[in-house]
Design an enzyme around this catalytic site. Structure first.
Site, PDB file in Angstrom:
ATOM      1  N   SER A 185       4.706  -0.416   0.213  1.00 28.87           N
ATOM      2  CA  SER A 185       5.253  -0.385   1.570  1.00 28.87           C
ATOM      3  C   SER A 185       6.772  -0.447   1.569  1.00 28.87           C
ATOM      4  O   SER A 185       7.387  -0.925   0.621  1.00 28.87           O
ATOM      5  CB  SER A 185       4.701  -1.548   2.400  1.00 28.87           C
ATOM      6  OG  SER A 185       3.304  -1.461   2.508  1.00 28.87           O
ATOM      7  N   SER A 212       0.047   2.366   2.505  1.00 26.19           N
ATOM      8  CA  SER A 212       1.445   2.017   2.766  1.00 26.19           C
ATOM      9  C   SER A 212       1.647   1.478   4.175  1.00 26.19           C
ATOM     10  O   SER A 212       1.019   1.924   5.128  1.00 26.19           O
ATOM     11  CB  SER A 212       2.344   3.246   2.585  1.00 26.19           C
ATOM     12  OG  SER A 212       2.267   3.758   1.283  1.00 26.19           O
ATOM     13  N   ASP A 245       4.763   1.908   6.005  1.00 29.89           N
ATOM     14  CA  ASP A 245       6.087   2.537   6.002  1.00 29.89           C
ATOM     15  C   ASP A 245       6.573   2.611   7.447  1.00 29.89           C
ATOM     16  O   ASP A 245       6.231   3.527   8.200  1.00 29.89           O
ATOM     17  CB  ASP A 245       6.009   3.926   5.370  1.00 29.89           C
ATOM     18  CG  ASP A 245       5.480   3.868   3.939  1.00 29.89           C
ATOM     19  OD1 ASP A 245       5.612   2.808   3.307  1.00 29.89           O
ATOM     20  OD2 ASP A 245       4.932   4.875   3.464  1.00 29.89           O
TER      21      ASP A 245
END
Length: 383
Positions: free
Chosen positions: A259, A297, A299
Site C-alpha cells: 500500500s 493494495s 493506494d
C-alpha cells in the site's frame, strides 16, 4: 527513540543518515521542472510537517509489548486550517486501505483538519490524539464550529512491528502536530513510515516538489508519500529495472505489504475538480516507479490547495481560479514530484530489523552507478 505512553514524546531529529542520500544527490534527476528550495512538500508556503518515531526493543514478537517500529507523520495544510478550510479532492487507485475523515472532502470539496499518516492498527489511536489536539487548539469546536473527523491514513507494518500493540498515544500524536514545521523533511524510516517497506526494500516517508515559472505564477506543487507497496521485480529508477537486477538482499513479499499513501499540495488557486485531476496524475508518477496497484493494495491519494481558502464566517469569497488551458505544467509537476518522492523514500530509508529478527534491507545505493552504466545510462556527477 520515544518513550512509552507515560513518557514525554519528542520529535525524532533529522540526524545524519549513515551514507543514505536523496535521489538527486546520487546524480539521478527526475523530469524537467525545477524543484523548490527543499525539494519537499514544505516548499508549498504554509505547509508544515512533523514526525514522531518509536523504534524500541528487539527480538521475538511479544504482542502488546514489542518490538516497536511505528510512528505518526502530521501534515498541516495551512497556518489555520480549521478556521480557513482549503480546497481538496481525493482519488482511490485501489481501496484496500483506510483514509478516514474524507466525508467533508467528498461533500464540499474542502479539507478542514490536518492529515496524519501511521500504521494500520494505530488509526483509532491517532484519530483520538488528533481530536484532542483540535479541541485544545480550537476552543470554538463544538460551539460555533462542528466537531471535525480527523483525516488519518494507514499502511500495514506487521513484518517489522508489533501491530497488535497499538503503541501510539494522544501525546505522541499531539507532539507530531505541535512540532510540525516548514523546511527540510526527514525521510525514510521516520514517523508513519517507520515500519514500512517498498518494492521489497525498506521504505517509508519520501517527499519532493516542483516549482512553476514566474510566468506561470511561481506556484509550487509538493508531494509526500508513505511508501509500503510493490514487489522487488517491479522497481524502476528513471526507467532502469533496478528491482530485477538486485536479486539478493531477500525481500519480504508478504500479502499485506503493498500500500501507499500519497498527499499532494499546492498554493496555486485550484477548484476541487482540478485537484481531483492532479490526484489521478500522481498515480501516473507512482506507476513510473514500477507500481501496478495490486488487488490487496490500499493506494489512496489526496490533494489540497491552500491557495483556495474559505472563511467560516464569510457568506461569499472572492477568489481567482486556475485556468484549465494552462493546466499541463501542473500535471507534469504532479507526476514528476510523485515519482521522485517515492524514490526518495527508498533512498533515505536505512536497513531495519524488527520483530522476530525480520530484516528489511535498504536499497543499496552504491550499486546504482554500475546498474545505470550497464543500461547505457549515466549519472550526473555534478549533482
Amino acid at each position: 527513540m520515544l518513550g512509552g505512553c507515560g513518557a514525554t514524546p519528542r520529535i525524532a531529529p533529522a540526524a545524519p543518515f549513515a551514507g543514505r542520500r536523496r535521489l538527486r544527490e546520487l546524480g539521478i534527476v527526475i523530469g524537467e521542472l525545477p524543484t523548490g528550495r527543499w525539494n519537499a512538500i514544505t516548499d508549498v508556503p504554509g505547509v508544515r510537517v512533523g514526525h514522531v518515531t518509536r523504534i524500541e526493543g528487539a527480538g521475538p514478537l511479544v504482542p502488546g509489548k514489542g518490538p516497536i517500529r511505528t510512528g505518526v507523520t502530521a501534515i498541516l495544510p495551512t497556518e489555520d486550517v480549521v478556521r480557513e478550510p482549503v480546497a481538496a479532492a481525493r482519488f482511490t487507485l485501489n481501496g484496500n486501505g483506510e483514509l478516514t475523515g474524507l466525508g467533508v472532502v467528498d461533500r464540499s470539496g474542502t479539507l478542514e483538519v490536518p492529515i496524519l499518516l501511521t500504521d494500520t492498527s494505530n488509526v483509532g489511536r491517532v484519530m483520538n490524539g488528533a481530536l484532542s489536539w483540535l479541541l485544545e487548539t480550537y476552543p470554538e469546536i463544538g460551539d460555533s464550529v462542528p466537531v471535525p473527523t480527523p483525516v488519518v491514513g494507514e499502511t500495514w507494518a506487521a513484518f517489522l512491528h508489533d501491530a497488535e500493540g497499538r503503541h501510539l498515544s494522544d501525546e505522541h500524536v499531539m507532539a507530531a502536530l505541535r512540532g510540525a514545521a516548514s523546511g527540510p523533511v526527514p525521510e525514510g524510516a521516520v514517523g508513519g513510515g517507520t515500519g514500512m517497506m517498498a518494492y521489497g526494500f525498506k521504505g517509508g516517508i519520501g517527499t519532493a516538489s516542483r516549482r512553476l515559472s514566474e510566468e506561470e505564477g511561481g506556484y509550487t506543487i509538493g508531494v509526500l508519500v508513505q511508501a509500503n507497496h510493490g514487489r522487488r521485480g517491479q522497481l524502476r529508477v528513471q526507467g532502469v529495472p533496478v528491482g530485477q537486477e538486485i536479486r539478493d538482499l531477500p525481500p519480504h513479499e508478504g500479502r499485506k505489504s503493498k500500500s501507499i499513501l500519497i498527499v499532494g499540495a499546492t498554493d496555486a488557486p485550484m477548484l476541487p475538480v482540478q485537484l481531483g485531476r492532479l490526484c489521478k496524475r500522481m498515480a501516473l508518477g507512482l506507476g513510473r516507479t514500477g507500481a501496478v496497484s495490486m488487488h490487496g493494495s490500499g493506494d489512496l491519494l489526496l490533494f489540497f490547495s491552500n491557495g483556495m481558502k474559505g472563511r467560516r464566517e464569510a457568506a461569499t469569497s472572492a477568489v481567482q481560479v486556475w485556468n484549465d488551458e494552462q493546466f499541463d505544467r501542473c500535471i507534469q509537476a504532479s507526476v514528476e514530484a510523485t515519482e521522485e518522492a517515492v524514490l526518495n523514500a527508498l533512498c533515505m530509508a536505512e536497513t531495519m530489523t524488527g520483530v522476530d529478527g525480520n530484516t528489511a534491507h535498504a536499497l543499496p545505493l552504491e550499486r546504482l552507478p554500475a546498474l545505470f552504466d550497464a543500461h547505457g545510462r549515466a549519472l550526473d556527477a555534478t549533482r
